[in-house]
Design a protein around this motif. Structure first.
Motif, PDB file in Angstrom:
ATOM      1  N   PRO A 231       0.820  -1.210   0.000  1.00  0.00           N
ATOM      2  CA  PRO A 231       0.000   0.000   0.000  1.00  0.00           C
ATOM      3  C   PRO A 231       0.857   1.264   0.000  1.00  0.00           C
ATOM      4  CG  PRO A 231       0.021  -0.987   2.179  1.00  0.00           C
ATOM      5  CD  PRO A 231       0.753  -1.930   1.264  1.00  0.00           C
ATOM      6  N   GLY A 232       0.288   2.312  -0.561  1.00  0.00           N
ATOM      7  CA  GLY A 232       0.977   3.597  -0.581  1.00  0.00           C
ATOM      8  C   GLY A 232       0.923   4.260   0.780  1.00  0.00           C
ATOM      9  N   LEU A 233       1.609   5.338   0.865  1.00  0.00           N
ATOM     10  CA  LEU A 233       1.722   6.116   2.088  1.00  0.00           C
ATOM     11  C   LEU A 233       0.843   7.353   1.968  1.00  0.00           C
ATOM     12  CD1 LEU A 233       3.559   6.188   4.685  1.00  0.00           C
ATOM     13  CD2 LEU A 233       5.175   7.494   3.322  1.00  0.00           C
ATOM     14  N   PHE A 234       0.092   7.674   3.001  1.00  0.00           N
ATOM     15  CA  PHE A 234      -0.666   8.928   3.032  1.00  0.00           C
ATOM     16  C   PHE A 234       0.234   9.954   3.697  1.00  0.00           C
ATOM     17  CE2 PHE A 234      -4.990  10.807   2.737  1.00  0.00           C
ATOM     18  CZ  PHE A 234      -4.629  12.084   3.112  1.00  0.00           C
ATOM     19  N   ILE A 235       0.666  10.940   2.932  1.00  0.00           N
ATOM     20  CA  ILE A 235       1.555  11.990   3.435  1.00  0.00           C
ATOM     21  C   ILE A 235       0.704  13.215   3.715  1.00  0.00           C
ATOM     22  CG2 ILE A 235       3.577  13.411   2.938  1.00  0.00           C
ATOM     23  CD1 ILE A 235       4.237  11.064   0.824  1.00  0.00           C
TER      24      ILE A 235
ATOM     25  N   GLU B  43       3.772   8.804 -11.371  1.00  0.00           N
ATOM     26  CA  GLU B  43       3.497   7.376 -11.226  1.00  0.00           C
ATOM     27  C   GLU B  43       3.637   6.918  -9.780  1.00  0.00           C
ATOM     28  OE1 GLU B  43       7.829   7.700 -12.655  1.00  0.00           O
ATOM     29  OE2 GLU B  43       5.931   8.656 -13.147  1.00  0.00           O
ATOM     30  N   ASN B  44       4.271   7.738  -8.943  1.00  0.00           N
ATOM     31  CA  ASN B  44       4.447   7.405  -7.535  1.00  0.00           C
ATOM     32  C   ASN B  44       3.616   8.259  -6.587  1.00  0.00           C
ATOM     33  OD1 ASN B  44       7.467   7.005  -8.823  1.00  0.00           O
ATOM     34  ND2 ASN B  44       6.895   5.375  -7.406  1.00  0.00           N
TER      35      ASN B  44
ATOM     36  N   GLU C 237      -5.932   4.531  -5.023  1.00  0.00           N
ATOM     37  CA  GLU C 237      -4.553   4.942  -5.311  1.00  0.00           C
ATOM     38  C   GLU C 237      -3.597   4.381  -4.261  1.00  0.00           C
ATOM     39  OE1 GLU C 237      -3.598   6.255  -8.010  1.00  0.00           O
ATOM     40  OE2 GLU C 237      -5.294   7.352  -8.839  1.00  0.00           O
ATOM     41  N   LEU C 238      -3.990   4.474  -3.002  1.00  0.00           N
ATOM     42  CA  LEU C 238      -3.163   3.922  -1.919  1.00  0.00           C
ATOM     43  C   LEU C 238      -3.000   2.418  -2.074  1.00  0.00           C
ATOM     44  CD1 LEU C 238      -4.589   5.932   1.111  1.00  0.00           C
ATOM     45  CD2 LEU C 238      -2.277   6.130   0.150  1.00  0.00           C
ATOM     46  N   GLU C 239      -4.108   1.734  -2.370  1.00  0.00           N
ATOM     47  CA  GLU C 239      -4.064   0.278  -2.531  1.00  0.00           C
ATOM     48  C   GLU C 239      -3.192  -0.122  -3.717  1.00  0.00           C
ATOM     49  OE1 GLU C 239      -8.223  -0.700  -2.723  1.00  0.00           O
ATOM     50  OE2 GLU C 239      -8.474  -0.422  -0.553  1.00  0.00           O
ATOM     51  N   ALA C 240      -3.112   0.733  -4.720  1.00  0.00           N
ATOM     52  CA  ALA C 240      -2.268   0.471  -5.892  1.00  0.00           C
ATOM     53  C   ALA C 240      -0.797   0.780  -5.622  1.00  0.00           C
ATOM     54  CB  ALA C 240      -2.763   1.287  -7.085  1.00  0.00           C
ATOM     55  N   GLY C 241      -0.503   1.304  -4.435  1.00  0.00           N
ATOM     56  CA  GLY C 241       0.881   1.573  -4.069  1.00  0.00           C
ATOM     57  C   GLY C 241       1.353   2.984  -4.323  1.00  0.00           C
ATOM     58  N   ARG C 242       0.451   3.860  -4.750  1.00  0.00           N
ATOM     59  CA  ARG C 242       0.842   5.260  -4.967  1.00  0.00           C
ATOM     60  C   ARG C 242       0.736   6.015  -3.648  1.00  0.00           C
ATOM     61  NH1 ARG C 242      -2.151   7.604  -9.926  1.00  0.00           N
ATOM     62  NH2 ARG C 242      -0.380   9.033 -10.026  1.00  0.00           N
TER      63      ARG C 242
ATOM     64  N   CYS D 108      10.389   6.629  -3.961  1.00  0.00           N
ATOM     65  CA  CYS D 108      10.282   6.171  -5.356  1.00  0.00           C
ATOM     66  C   CYS D 108      11.115   4.908  -5.562  1.00  0.00           C
ATOM     67  CB  CYS D 108      10.763   7.249  -6.311  1.00  0.00           C
ATOM     68  SG  CYS D 108       9.777   8.738  -6.281  1.00  0.00           S
ATOM     69  N   ALA D 109      12.349   4.919  -5.100  1.00  0.00           N
ATOM     70  CA  ALA D 109      13.245   3.784  -5.303  1.00  0.00           C
ATOM     71  C   ALA D 109      12.832   2.566  -4.483  1.00  0.00           C
ATOM     72  CB  ALA D 109      14.675   4.189  -4.944  1.00  0.00           C
ATOM     73  N   ARG D 110      12.435   2.788  -3.235  1.00  0.00           N
ATOM     74  CA  ARG D 110      12.095   1.663  -2.355  1.00  0.00           C
ATOM     75  C   ARG D 110      10.811   0.966  -2.769  1.00  0.00           C
ATOM     76  NH1 ARG D 110      12.891   4.031   3.515  1.00  0.00           N
ATOM     77  NH2 ARG D 110      11.618   5.558   2.512  1.00  0.00           N
ATOM     78  N   GLU D 111       9.887   1.707  -3.345  1.00  0.00           N
ATOM     79  CA  GLU D 111       8.582   1.138  -3.622  1.00  0.00           C
ATOM     80  C   GLU D 111       8.502   0.443  -4.984  1.00  0.00           C
ATOM     81  OE1 GLU D 111       6.135   1.047  -1.389  1.00  0.00           O
ATOM     82  OE2 GLU D 111       7.409   2.099   0.028  1.00  0.00           O
ATOM     83  N   ARG D 112       9.523   0.539  -5.818  1.00  0.00           N
ATOM     84  CA  ARG D 112       9.476  -0.099  -7.133  1.00  0.00           C
ATOM     85  C   ARG D 112       9.870  -1.582  -7.018  1.00  0.00           C
ATOM     86  NH1 ARG D 112      10.107   4.142 -11.464  1.00  0.00           N
ATOM     87  NH2 ARG D 112      10.373   6.021 -10.266  1.00  0.00           N
ATOM     88  N   ARG D 113       9.204  -2.392  -7.799  1.00  0.00           N
ATOM     89  CA  ARG D 113       9.558  -3.813  -7.863  1.00  0.00           C
ATOM     90  C   ARG D 113      10.813  -3.973  -8.723  1.00  0.00           C
ATOM     91  NH1 ARG D 113       3.704  -6.267  -9.144  1.00  0.00           N
ATOM     92  NH2 ARG D 113       2.912  -6.161  -7.034  1.00  0.00           N
ATOM     93  N   PRO D 114      11.646  -4.930  -8.368  1.00  0.00           N
ATOM     94  CA  PRO D 114      12.826  -5.176  -9.210  1.00  0.00           C
ATOM     95  C   PRO D 114      12.396  -5.657 -10.595  1.00  0.00           C
ATOM     96  CG  PRO D 114      12.937  -6.456  -7.156  1.00  0.00           C
ATOM     97  CD  PRO D 114      11.615  -5.759  -7.180  1.00  0.00           C
ATOM     98  N   ALA D 115      13.159  -5.278 -11.617  1.00  0.00           N
ATOM     99  CA  ALA D 115      12.808  -5.668 -12.990  1.00  0.00           C
ATOM    100  C   ALA D 115      13.177  -7.104 -13.258  1.00  0.00           C
ATOM    101  CB  ALA D 115      13.502  -4.740 -13.969  1.00  0.00           C
TER     102      ALA D 115
END
Length: 189
Positions: A4-8, A32-33, A88-93, A182-189
């Motif tokens: 899940p995304g973070l609510f800032i 995208e983030n 959006e949060l559930e999608a990881g944004r 941005c970097a931590r939340e991306r899946r490895p390719a």
């Protein structure tokens, strides 16, 4: 993105520069983030902030229908973050929004991933900014400043940003925290 995304929640007294900081962040953070929801407010929009108008009398029904992810009242106005932000949060944004300091405990109870950014400024700077805004009368400005000082003491913030000088300094300080998301939340390719 994974998880899940973070609510800032960007909070602080009227006039500390929250909307200005958010506008700068929106221009540089990857869409995208990060998502910047348009708040629903019971005040007709003006040049100081982007918002969607909903009459105060219509807020209870909208709340009952589940129109808001979170809503609150402050300074005699009703505010809400649209419920569509949940997806959006559930999608990881990550959602970044200007919220009232008083609603932070409700947000923390309702959402497992919250980052509270408390923006502050000296009282003389706040007074100058409120006067320049022209939205409140002098008595209202003084009341806001007094309420703001009391609320500032009770905010459980994860990050504090002082916005006494250049807006660029405040934005840079917050960017240092947000860019690693941005970097931590991306899946490895």
């Amino acid at each position: 993105m994974s998880g899940p995304g973070l609510f800032i929640a960007v909070v602080g007294a009227s006039g500390v520069g929250k909307d200005t900081i958010l506008a700068r962040l929106k221009a540089v953070l990857p869409p995208e983030n990060f998502v910047f929801p348009v708040r629903v407010i019971s005040r007709v929009p003006d040049a100081n902030e982007a918002s969607e108008y909903l009459a105060a009398a219509d807020f209870p029904e909208a709340r009952w229908r589940g129109a808001f992810l979170i809503d609150w009242e402050a300074h005699g106005l009703c505010y809400g973050i649209p419920a569509m932000m949940r997806a959006e949060l559930e999608a990881g944004r990550h959602i970044i929004a200007n919220l009232s300091r008083a609603v932070v405990p409700v947000l923390r109870a309702a959402s497992p991933r919250v980052l509270v950014v408390h923006v502050t400024a000296r009282s003389d700077i706040l007074e100058q900014r409120l006067r320049a805004r022209g939205r409140e009368f002098d008595a209202d400005q003084q009341a806001r400043l007094a309420r703001g000082e009391a609320l500032d003491q009770s905010v459980e913030a994860d990050i504090r940003i002082e916005n006494n000088g250049s807006i660029d300094m405040a934005v840079s300080a917050l960017m240092e925290t947000l860019m690693p998301l941005c970097a931590r939340e991306r899946r490895p390719a």
